[in-house]
Design an enzyme around this catalytic site. Sequence first.
Site, PDB file in Angstrom:
ATOM      1  CG  ASP A 375      -2.090   0.853   1.118  1.00  0.00           C
ATOM      2  OD1 ASP A 375      -2.845   0.766  -0.154  1.00  0.00           O
ATOM      3  OD2 ASP A 375      -2.420   1.719   1.830  1.00  0.00           O
ATOM      4  CB  THR A 501     -11.415   8.465  -9.811  1.00  0.00           C
ATOM      5  OG1 THR A 501     -10.106   8.126  -9.571  1.00  0.00           O
ATOM      6  CG2 THR A 501     -12.594   8.746  -8.756  1.00  0.00           C
TER       7      THR A 501
END
Length: 512
Positions: A375, A501
């Site tokens: 991440d 998005t």
Amino acid sequence: MRLDKTSLAASLQLLGLVAASPVPQSYGSGGEDSAARAATVVSAFKTGFTGYETYAFGYDELLPISNGKSNSFGGWGATAVDALDTAIIMGVPDIVEKILDYIPTINFAKPADNAQISLFETTIRYIGGFLAAYDLLKGPAANMAPSDSSKVDALLTQATYLANNLSYAFNTSTGIPHNGLFLNNQTTTTDTTNGLATIGTLVLEWTRLSDLTGDQTYTQLTQKAESYLLSPKPASSEPWPGLVGTNVDIATGLFQDASGGWQGGDDSFYEYLIKMYVYDNTRFGAYKDRWVLAADSTIAHLTSHPSTRPDLTFVAEFNGQNLSLNSQHLACFDGGNFILGGLVLGEQKYIDYGLQLVAGCEDTYNQTATGIGPDGFSWDPNNVPADQQAFFEKAGYYITGSAYILRPEVLESFYYAYIVTGDQKYRDWSWNGISAILNNTRTGSGFAELQNVNVVGGGGFNDFQDSFFFAEVLKYAYLIHAPDADYQVKNSKDQLFVFNTEAHPVKVAKVL
């Protein structure tokens, strides 16, 4: 001691917490056959959605290990809405019908537990999801539309109703909206600032809504808010042309800092600049100009190569003109965005740079024990943790956030790279990525977040199946192997659809 994935599932089955179906041992059996790979992704979609339908339908998320449910986005069924256009594109009529029957029942006047909701998240998931499904079912996927046309019309009705309920967020002295909203009493949080991405990632969905309804209020509200981002003040908030800070004062429209980049909190502002030009080059030429400034400044000033892996290219973060050698999985959409910009502007330099970024993000997947990128990561040689020094020497980066929360950005950029090059290796990279994701995250009644991508098996699970797993991860993994269609990105300046998005494809207003 953590149980590995298979042992954990077996133990939970003994406790009666999950269905007794075995966890698949491999999703990587598709070879190089695109149809087989696409079918495998559809199978995974059905598996995850069946768990959601069984245990959590109408709630926002499934908790796949405990078979529980969660509401993170108003309690309006975020997973169902996020999954709808993916089910349409994949051709799964029973799931499409189930969701279409549900959508008219949503009451957008009252979030679950009167919870605070995000203007940004509600826009990209719900309004974007409704409009994409509407555009698909009225257009290239009309064969998936039900015979009762009112079910398709309800998508636009609900998008309009929701936008009307959200519109009070813009009732500020500047027109910059509040992001945190309480719809039950039409109030907002007391925040005095809003963020670059949460202001700058509304205009595509609200403009599409205006174009479909004929009511220009929606695009006018979001364009007014965006105007402060397109002409940033003070000048010190723009350390390089096109690259701006993160936090904006709602009362004055003035930026409060000069820190940012292509990472979370800023990312989709830059993404939408070029996508608005794709949507309508006549109305949004100024957005394109700002994207070009940001893209050129990124190449000139933010490009970075790890000291131990100079062959890799990453985009650094910035504070003024000082660089921070950090990035995130979230930022790995940047390669795809540069490629899209290069396509529609006919500029090979953006395509070439985007492909470099794609290769760098692919390498973050290559280096971990699970084959999934972390991440958060850094390549600052002055801050390498002692226990990651060897990994840094080999990989060129070290891990600052070890989780994988079902994010799509690397697969998204593989998709754009394949579209522009036609090179099979990007399909293979995508297949390697989705195989690693499915094999490591499959547990219980669906797919769950991982705690540590650099531990074999993922280091344990977070009991959560994110809605964007259906909207984005599985969609991009499918589309790269699927036949061409109007909603696919084109290897051309002429795009027929543009993805928001959250990977919801809306029909463009004007082909370039």
